[in-house]
Motif scaffolding. Structure first.
Motif, PDB file in Angstrom:
ATOM      1  N   GLU A  73      10.677  69.878  51.466  1.00 47.48           N
ATOM      2  CA  GLU A  73       9.579  69.293  50.564  1.00 47.48           C
ATOM      3  C   GLU A  73       8.297  69.434  51.598  1.00 47.48           C
ATOM      4  O   GLU A  73       8.511  70.045  52.545  1.00 47.48           O
ATOM      5  N   THR A  74       7.028  69.188  51.316  1.00 47.21           N
ATOM      6  CA  THR A  74       5.892  69.428  51.782  1.00 47.21           C
ATOM      7  C   THR A  74       5.748  68.438  53.090  1.00 47.21           C
ATOM      8  O   THR A  74       6.084  67.295  53.100  1.00 47.21           O
ATOM      9  N   LEU A  75       5.142  69.241  54.182  1.00 48.56           N
ATOM     10  CA  LEU A  75       4.740  68.330  55.492  1.00 48.56           C
ATOM     11  C   LEU A  75       3.475  67.864  55.291  1.00 48.56           C
ATOM     12  O   LEU A  75       2.680  68.694  55.144  1.00 48.56           O
ATOM     13  N   GLU A  76       3.132  66.468  55.486  1.00 46.05           N
ATOM     14  CA  GLU A  76       1.979  65.977  55.265  1.00 46.05           C
ATOM     15  C   GLU A  76       1.534  65.898  56.667  1.00 46.05           C
ATOM     16  O   GLU A  76       1.950  64.884  57.379  1.00 46.05           O
ATOM     17  N   ILE A  77       0.177  66.142  56.961  1.00 42.90           N
ATOM     18  CA  ILE A  77      -0.618  65.756  58.179  1.00 42.90           C
ATOM     19  C   ILE A  77      -1.859  64.974  57.747  1.00 42.90           C
ATOM     20  O   ILE A  77      -2.566  65.388  56.947  1.00 42.90           O
ATOM     21  N   ASP A  78      -2.003  63.661  58.313  1.00 43.57           N
ATOM     22  CA  ASP A  78      -3.164  63.028  58.058  1.00 43.57           C
ATOM     23  C   ASP A  78      -3.784  62.147  59.344  1.00 43.57           C
ATOM     24  O   ASP A  78      -4.350  61.137  59.294  1.00 43.57           O
ATOM     25  N   SER A  79      -3.848  63.229  60.323  1.00 40.96           N
ATOM     26  CA  SER A  79      -4.356  62.669  61.658  1.00 40.96           C
ATOM     27  C   SER A  79      -4.701  63.929  62.273  1.00 40.96           C
ATOM     28  O   SER A  79      -4.342  64.929  62.090  1.00 40.96           O
TER      29      SER A  79
END
Length: 255
Positions: A73-79
């Protein structure tokens, strides 16, 4: 080259005990085992995100050693301030696994509306807070997904010394980004067509004060259909220079 055993770097195959204790369901990633490594890498990203503050400018580095690592699945970066570094292109390989197959479903996006894009069809998704993200020294592969790196609203992104190989639509897809640097990368069969509309090996909308340079973009004899180079919508104060492009279409920029 980053020292993979440095305390300033988290090696996904040798996780610090504090991360394992905080995430008892995960284990160290193991190269070449054919198993999903997305949960482990996402746990590291989330742990770093929890430690970041709005005032911090120190970069956290995630080291991905030599070998093949599979993502379901997609790796999500939000920082902000997270860098991904491998052991070198052709040595560190991240790819979608057999369960992560999107093809050209939900393509194309509108070109200017980020909400029309399928963010879950990329290996990495850089969210609005993912400023100062970086990728270097690895190969990214994904024949059955749209692309490798998606970003919307994240600024100061740097992508260098990465090989992008065999993506359906756009290896790099950016919206509303400032001060990006995309340089010294290799793109092979990395930008195609979905439902009659073209993507691009590098495709960006509303890119400002950025540079795209010293990249090599090509089409191999193994790819069916056309391959596209650099595609842009409403660039401002952005330089494109010293790129070698050998594809069906090289550069398309529109206002």
């Amino acid at each position: 080259m980053i020292d993979p055993i440095s305390t300033s770097v988290i090696n996904i195959t040798r996780l610090p005990e504090v991360i394992l204790q905080a995430n008892p369901s995960i284990t160290n990633a193991i190269a070449n085992d054919g198993l999903d490594d997305a949960d482990t890498i996402q746990a590291v990203i989330d742990w770093l995100s929890d430690r970041s503050t709005d005032e911090s400018t120190q970069t956290s580095k995630i080291y991905i050693p030599e070998g093949i690592f599979d993502l379901a699945e997609t790796l999500e970066i939000d920082s902000p301030n997270i860098e991904f570094e491998g052991a070198g292109a052709g040595r560190t390989i991240l790819r979608n696994d057999n369960t992560f197959r999107v093809g050209t479903r939900n393509t194309p996006d509108s070109g200017t509306d980020v909400d029309s894009a399928n963010r879950d069809a990329y290996l990495f998704d850089l969210r609005t807070n993912a400023d100062n993200s970086a990728f270097t020294n690895m190969t990214l592969v994904g024949s059955e997904i749209h692309g490798a790196i998606f970003g919307a609203g994240a600024d100061d992104i740097e992508i260098s010394a990465v090989e992008f190989n065999n993506f359906a639509l756009s290896s790099i897809r950016l919206f509303n980004t400032e001060r990006a640097k995309i340089h010294d990368n290799i793109f092979i069969d990395a930008g195609g067509r979905g439902n009659g509309v073209t993507g691009g090996s590098i495709y960006a909308s509303f890119l400002r004060n950025s540079e795209i340079y010293n990249n090599r973009i090509s089409r191999s004899g193994n790819r069916e259909g056309n391959v596209f180079g650099i595609k842009g919508r409403q660039f401002r104060d952005t330089r494109i220079f010293n790129n070698t492009i050998d594809t069906n279409f090289a550069i398309e920029l529109t206002i």
